[in-house]
Design an enzyme around this catalytic site. Structure first.
Site, short mmCIF file in Angstrom:
data_model
loop_
_atom_site.label_atom_id
_atom_site.label_comp_id
_atom_site.label_asym_id
_atom_site.label_seq_id
_atom_site.Cartn_x
_atom_site.Cartn_y
_atom_site.Cartn_z
N SER A 197 0.80 -1.22 0.00
CA SER A 197 0.00 0.00 0.00
C SER A 197 0.85 1.28 0.00
O SER A 197 1.60 1.53 -0.94
CB SER A 197 -0.94 -0.08 1.20
OG SER A 197 -1.91 0.89 1.13
N HIS B 144 -7.74 -5.64 1.16
CA HIS B 144 -6.53 -4.85 1.38
C HIS B 144 -5.64 -5.35 2.52
O HIS B 144 -4.42 -5.37 2.39
CB HIS B 144 -6.91 -3.39 1.64
CG HIS B 144 -5.77 -2.44 1.47
ND1 HIS B 144 -5.27 -2.10 0.25
CD2 HIS B 144 -5.02 -1.77 2.37
CE1 HIS B 144 -4.26 -1.25 0.40
NE2 HIS B 144 -4.09 -1.03 1.68
#
Ligand SMILES: *[C@@H]1O[C@H](CO)[C@@H](O)[C@H](O)[C@H]1NC(C)=O
Ligand SMILES: *[C@@H]1O[C@H](CO)[C@@H](O)[C@H](O)[C@H]1NC(C)=O
Length: 416
Positions: free
Chosen positions: A184, A389
Site C-alpha cells: 500500500s 486490502h
C-alpha cells in the site's frame, strides 16, 4: 465494482463536526468471532524484536537518521536460529503501509508471515518503519509534541526515509543492490522516491508491490470519500483527523463507525479500530485467533497529512505532490498546482500484485498506474476474489495465495 459516490456529508461549524448521510458503499459486516477475540494474546504486547526472538529467529535493531533529522528504526532478521550460516544473502527491504509498522510482516508467525518466509529462503530481511509510527518517533531536534514534527506526508517518506534506509542497508551489507517489497503506502513512497530521485532505481533489483497505490481516483473506501470533501479545506480536515498527528476525534470515529459498519457489527473490535474503518474488512481471510494480536499493533501512527495527501488525489485523480493552496504552491513549486510525479522515471522492474476486492487499491487505478510505469515485469491477480486490502498482511492463506508467488518471481531476478 462500481460503488456510488453516494455519501452526502454536511460540514457544520468549520468542519469540526460532520453529519454523515449514507447511501451505497462498501461496508464491514458482522464477523463470526467466537470467544477467541477476547482471549489474551501475548503477541499483542510484544514489540517487533521480541516477536522475532520468540519465534526462533535472529533479530537486530538499527537506527537510521534521515537528512532532515528523523530517527527511524529498522528491524532486521538475519535468519532462523536453526540455520546460522546461510550461504546466499541478498538483502530485501520490506515497507509497511498507512497506520502500520514492521510488525505487519511478522505478526502471522513462521511459515505464514512474509518476513519469515524470506528469511527461511536465505534473504537478509530488513523491515522499515516510516517517520511518525510507533518505532520512529524521534528526531534530532523536534519532539512528537511539536507541530513541526508532523509536517510530512508520504512524499517525505519517499524522499527522505526510503533513501536513508536503502543507503544504510547497502553500506552495512555486501549487497550492491537490494530487493524491495511493500504494501500500500509503502508502494506509494517507492514511486515517489524513484520518480524524484531516479538514481535510486539503480539500487533496486526488483520491487514487489502488494496492493499498489498511486492513482486513487477509483478508491471505494468511504473514509476517503468523506475526507475528500474536506481536502480543499486543509485545516478542516486536520481538525477532523486530530490536527497534526492522526488521532481522529471521538465524534468523527463514532460517525465513521456508524457509516461503515453494518449495525450488527457495531460492537465488534474491528469497528473500534480505525485501521479497519479506513482499509476495509469483510473477506474470509481473517484469522480469529490472530486478530487480538493484530489489534495490539495497529494503528501504529501516522501524520494527518498522509491522509490529506491521498484525499487530494482522490479528487484530482492525479498522482502528484501535496496541494498547499495557490500561494504556497507557487512559493514551493513555482506554479499554482502541484507537479505530477513523473512515473516514467521509475525504471526499476516492478511486479504489481493486486486483487479485485480492495477498498484502497482498485483495479482501474492499477491499470492507469501500469500504463505509466515503463518497466512493469508482471501484473498478478491474487487468485481469490474475496481477498482484500489487509489480507496482503494477515490473510489466512496469504502465504499460498500471494507470498509464494512473490518469492518465485524474486528468484527469477536472483538468477539473472
Ligand atoms: C539460497 O540458497 C538456497 C539453497 O542453496 C535456495 O533454496 C534459496 O532459494 C536461495 N535463496 C536466495 C535468496 O537466493
Ligand atoms: C491463526 O493464527 C494462529 C495464531 O497465530 C495460528 O496458530 C493459526 O495457525 C492460524 N490459522 C490459520 C488458518 O492460518
Amino acid at each position: 465494482m462500481i460503488f456510488q459516490f453516494g455519501i452526502v456529508c454536511l460540514a457544520l461549524s468549520l468542519g469540526t463536526d460532520a453529519f454523515f448521510v449514507e447511501e451505497d458503499h462498501p461496508r464491514i459486516s458482522k464477523f463470526d468471532l467466537s470467544e477467541n477475540v477476547f482471549r489474551y494474546n501475548e503477541d499483542a504486547n510484544l514489540n517487533a524484536r521480541e516477536l522475532i526472538s520468540k519465534y526462533g529467529y535472529r533479530g537486530e535493531t538499527h537506527k537510521v537518521t534521515t537528512q532532515d533529522g528523523y530517527i527511524l528504526e529498522l528491524h532486521r532478521i538475519t535468519g532462523p536460529n536453526s540455520n546460522p550460516n546461510p550461504e546466499n544473502k541478498t538483502a530485501i527491504l520490506l515497507m509497511h503501509g498507512l497506520l502500520s509498522s514492521s510488525v505487519d510482516w511478522i505478526i502471522s508467525g513462521p511459515k505464514k508471515a512474509l518476513a519469515y518466509m524470506l528469511a527461511d529462503k536465505g534473504y537478509d530481511v530488513w523491515m522499515g518503519n516510516a517517520r511518525g509510527n510507533h518505532y520512529s518517533r524521534s528526531h534530532k531536534r523536534l519532539s512528537v509534541l511539536d507541530k513541526q514534527f508532523w509536517q510530512f506526508s508520504w512524499h517525505e517518506i519517499g524522499v527522505y526515509d526510503l533513501p536513508a534506509m536503502i543507503d544504510y542497508i547497502l553500506d552495512n551489507t555486501e549487497s550492491q543492490k537490494i530487493f524491495y517489497a511493500a504494501h500500500s503506502q509503502g508502494t506509494t513512497a517507492f514511486f515517489v522516491m524513484c520518480s524524484t530521485m531516479p538514481k535510486y532505481n539503480d539500487k533496486i533489483i526488483a520491487m514487489s508491490a502488494l496492493a499498489p497505490v498511486a492513482y486513487v481516483g477509483h478508491m471505494t473506501s468511504p473514509f476517503f470519500q468523506i475526507l475528500t470533501r474536506f481536502a480543499p479545506m486543509i485545516e478542516a480536515g486536520m481538525n477532523l483527523l486530530g490536527m497534526y498527528e492522526f488521532q481522529p476525534t471521538e465524534k468523527f470515529m463514532k460517525n465513521l463507525k456508524a457509516l461503515i459498519c453494518d449495525p450488527e457489527a457495531w460492537s465488534q473490535p474491528i469497528c473500534e479500530n480505525v485501521m479497519f474503518l479506513v482499509a476495509g474488512f469483510g473477506s474470509d481471510q481473517m484469522n480469529r485467533t490472530l486478530l487480538p494480536a493484530i489489534l495490539g499493533h495497529v494503528p501504529a501512527g501516522s501524520s494527518t497529512k498522509q491522509f490529506i495527501h491521498y484525499s487530494q488525489m482522490v479528487k484530482s485523480r492525479k498522482f502528484r505532490q501535496f496541494d498547499h493552496g495557490l500561494i504556497e504552491n507557487y512559493r514551493r513549486y513555482g506554479r499554482f498546482t502541484p507537479p505530477d510525479y513523473e512515473l516514467f522515471k521509475v525504471t526499476a522492474p516492478v511486479v504489481l500484485h493486486y486483487c479485485v476486492n480492495d477498498w484502497l487499491s482498485s483495479v482501474k487505478d492499477i491499470e492507469i498506474l501500469a500504463q505509466q510505469l515503463p518497466n512493469v515485469h508482471s501484473r498478478i491477480k491474487v487468485p481469490h476474489p474475496p481477498f482484500a486490502h489487509l489480507d496482503y498482511l494477515w490473510g489466512k492463506h496469504a502465504n499460498e495465495l500471494l507470498y509464494e508467488k512473490v518469492l518465485d518471481i524474486m528468484s527469477l531476478f536472483s538468477q539473472k
